[in-house]
Enzyme design. Structure first.
Site, mmCIF file in Angstrom:
data_model
loop_
_atom_site.group_PDB
_atom_site.id
_atom_site.type_symbol
_atom_site.label_atom_id
_atom_site.label_comp_id
_atom_site.label_asym_id
_atom_site.label_seq_id
_atom_site.Cartn_x
_atom_site.Cartn_y
_atom_site.Cartn_z
ATOM 1 N N ASP A 12 0.825 -1.225 0.000
ATOM 2 C CA ASP A 12 0.000 0.000 0.000
ATOM 3 C C ASP A 12 0.850 1.262 0.000
ATOM 4 O O ASP A 12 0.424 2.309 0.502
ATOM 5 C CB ASP A 12 -0.948 0.036 1.214
ATOM 6 C CG ASP A 12 -1.796 -1.195 1.292
ATOM 7 O OD1 ASP A 12 -2.269 -1.647 0.240
ATOM 8 O OD2 ASP A 12 -1.993 -1.717 2.414
ATOM 9 N N LYS A 15 2.160 2.243 -4.996
ATOM 10 C CA LYS A 15 2.836 1.760 -6.212
ATOM 11 C C LYS A 15 1.982 1.994 -7.456
ATOM 12 O O LYS A 15 2.499 2.300 -8.518
ATOM 13 C CB LYS A 15 3.140 0.261 -6.085
ATOM 14 C CG LYS A 15 4.140 -0.067 -4.999
ATOM 15 C CD LYS A 15 4.416 -1.556 -4.926
ATOM 16 C CE LYS A 15 3.247 -2.399 -4.460
ATOM 17 N NZ LYS A 15 2.767 -2.128 -3.117
ATOM 18 N N GLY A 39 -4.299 -4.444 -4.256
ATOM 19 C CA GLY A 39 -5.246 -3.443 -4.756
ATOM 20 C C GLY A 39 -4.456 -2.219 -5.164
ATOM 21 O O GLY A 39 -3.838 -1.581 -4.323
ATOM 22 N N HIS A 40 -4.413 -1.936 -6.449
ATOM 23 C CA HIS A 40 -3.690 -0.769 -6.934
ATOM 24 C C HIS A 40 -4.690 0.309 -7.301
ATOM 25 O O HIS A 40 -5.562 0.084 -8.124
ATOM 26 C CB HIS A 40 -2.864 -1.119 -8.178
ATOM 27 C CG HIS A 40 -1.644 -1.935 -7.872
ATOM 28 N ND1 HIS A 40 -0.907 -2.568 -8.821
ATOM 29 C CD2 HIS A 40 -1.039 -2.189 -6.703
ATOM 30 C CE1 HIS A 40 0.114 -3.195 -8.247
ATOM 31 N NE2 HIS A 40 0.043 -2.973 -6.962
ATOM 32 N N GLN A 222 2.072 -5.985 -3.099
ATOM 33 C CA GLN A 222 2.441 -6.011 -1.670
ATOM 34 C C GLN A 222 3.780 -5.276 -1.464
ATOM 35 O O GLN A 222 4.060 -4.354 -2.209
ATOM 36 C CB GLN A 222 2.493 -7.452 -1.131
ATOM 37 C CG GLN A 222 1.128 -8.107 -0.995
ATOM 38 C CD GLN A 222 0.648 -8.828 -2.229
ATOM 39 O OE1 GLN A 222 1.392 -9.481 -2.901
ATOM 40 N NE2 GLN A 222 -0.641 -8.709 -2.516
#
Ligand code: IMP
Length: 423
Positions: A12, A15, A39-40, A222
């Protein structure tokens, strides 16, 4: 130029935004590990996109997006993302490629992930998406891969064999009724048909691209401290989130990687359980969580927040071979009277300058801070390094010195244009 982008903390880090910016400059974007536990978030104009499996590069026309062999794919989730992307008017065309060797998440992986977590004394705080059990099957050699979805005979044999053993475990250990072969078989055979146009030998594709002088961005999911080997085990994810994972997770040799870029927040966050040396006290943590909108992109869980830990990030620089860092969410520190950077740990009166591996030490050490003066909140976003507040510049200079690494990007907001480039 072949770049690997990795998280230098517990995931988180932001990225997604940097991947989105760098994607414009490359030809191929590759996911190499993890699954839809990630989750991006990418903000384009007034639209926010959250991707779990799809490489964020899909937003850029004409870029080829690869889901590498090191990723675990939940076909249902990927299908939903493909539908949403198409609905948003983005043409996927022949741009999505999925490795035939990527392992597939099955319904029993998800249920097992959740059942195991409820039984554990020391909970990991897993996202419950079946990631760990799917990787476990890969390693014990009973996994089902994307290529198997294209072959009814093999899929049937593997699934039957797996269910024979797994259903016994579900019934006897977890008092769960187990899974029916027919419905899973039908559902996954259908995924095979739907994904057939995307499935290919992506290692071959990428190596041919390299031979043709194309540029590749490998996007890590991650972060370093969630890595299965180097993270705060067992409070980690089940894949190699460090830069080495890019090679095994894509079939591209380390000799072909030119640069590793690290991404770190200007402070630290973590979702899920596990030690967190620089964690804020609950009331300041709540304040910063709300200010930084620190809620998981995948599960919506509140993220734990803390000060920047230079010992951790220094370790990440070493493990990944990071030569450039992007520092994210600098604006969230605006308006604080003072800011702190952890420069060492203290355990039983001893000063530690390296990240310890002993769980007992890591859980009980006290951070040693360098305190710096804060800077005022500004209402016009700085557009270059000169426009940053002097104390913000001093904070960044201190981070660069401590990490002995060049800071090449600074993010001061969620939009693409809220990014300062130092080169
Ligand atoms: P799992 O990967 O779902 O098994 O979760 C294991 C640990 O990794 C938990 O603490 C999760 O919260 C954390 N985790 C997994 N994926 C992410 C991510 O993308 N960002 C932050 N934490 C994650």
């Amino acid at each position: 130029m072949n770049l690997v982008l990795v998280g230098a903390q517990w995931g988180d880090e932001g990225k997604g935004k940097i991947i989105d910016i760098l994607s414009a400059k490359v030809d191929y974007i590759v996911r190499y590990q993890g699954g839809n536990n990630a989750g991006h978030t990418v903000v384009v104009g007034d639209k926010e996109y959250i991707f779990h499996l799809m490489p964020s590069g899909i937003l850029h026309k004409a870029k080829v997006c690869v889901i590498g062999n090191g990723v675990v794919v939940d076909p249902f989730v990927l299908l939903q993302e493909i539908k949403e992307i198409k609905k948003a008017g983005i043409d996927i065309g022949g741009r999505l490629k999925i490795s035939a060797l990527a392992h597939v998440i099955l319904p029993y992986h998800k249920i097992l992930d959740q059942l195991r977590e409820t039984k554990r004394k020391n909970k990991i705080g897993t996202t419950g998406r079946g990631i760990g059990p799917c990787y476990a099957d890969k390693i014990i050699r009973c996994g089902i891969r994307m290529v198997d979805l294209l072959n009814p005979k093999i899929l049937s044999a593997k699934l039957k064999d797996n269910l024979k053993e797994k259903n016994e475990v579900f019934k006897k250990v977890y008092q769960h009724k187990g899974f029916d072969f027919n419905s899973i078989y039908k559902e996954y055979l259908n995924y095979g048909k739907l994904f057939a146009p995307y499935i290919s030998n992506t290692a071959l594709l990428l190596n041919k691209a390299i031979d043709a002088n194309k540029d590749i961005l490998f996007e890590g999911a991650q972060g370093t401290f969630l890595d299965i080997d180097f993270g705060t085990y067992p409070f980690v994810t089940s894949s190699s989130a460090t830069s080495g994972g890019a090679c095994v997770g894509s079939g591209v040799s380390p000799a072909k990687i030119n640069k590793v870029i690290g991404v770190a927040k200007a402070y630290t966050t973590r979702v899920g359980e596990g030690p967190f040396p620089t964690e804020f006290n609950p009331s300041f943590g709540k304040f910063m969580r709300e200010r930084g909108r620190e809620f998981g992109a995948t599960t919506g869980r509140p993220r734990r927040c803390g000060w920047f830990d230079s010992i951790m990030v220094k370790e990440a620089v070493m493990l990944n071979g990071i030569s450039e860092l992007a520092i994210m969410k600098m604006d969230i520190l605006d308006g604080l009277k003072e800011v702190k950077i952890c420069v060492a740990y203290k355990y039983k009166g001893k000063l530690l300058r390296e990240f310890p591996h002993d769980f007992e030490v890591l859980s009980n050490l006290k951070p040693v801070y360098k305190t710096l003066a804060g800077w005022p909140k500004v209402f016009t976003k700085p557009r270059n390094f000169r426009e940053l507040q002097p104390n913000a510049k001093a904070y960044l200079a201190r981070l660069g010195d401590m990490l002995n690494t060049k800071i090449s990007m600074i993010s001061v907001g969620s939009a693409r244009e809220d990014t300062i480039f130092l080169d």
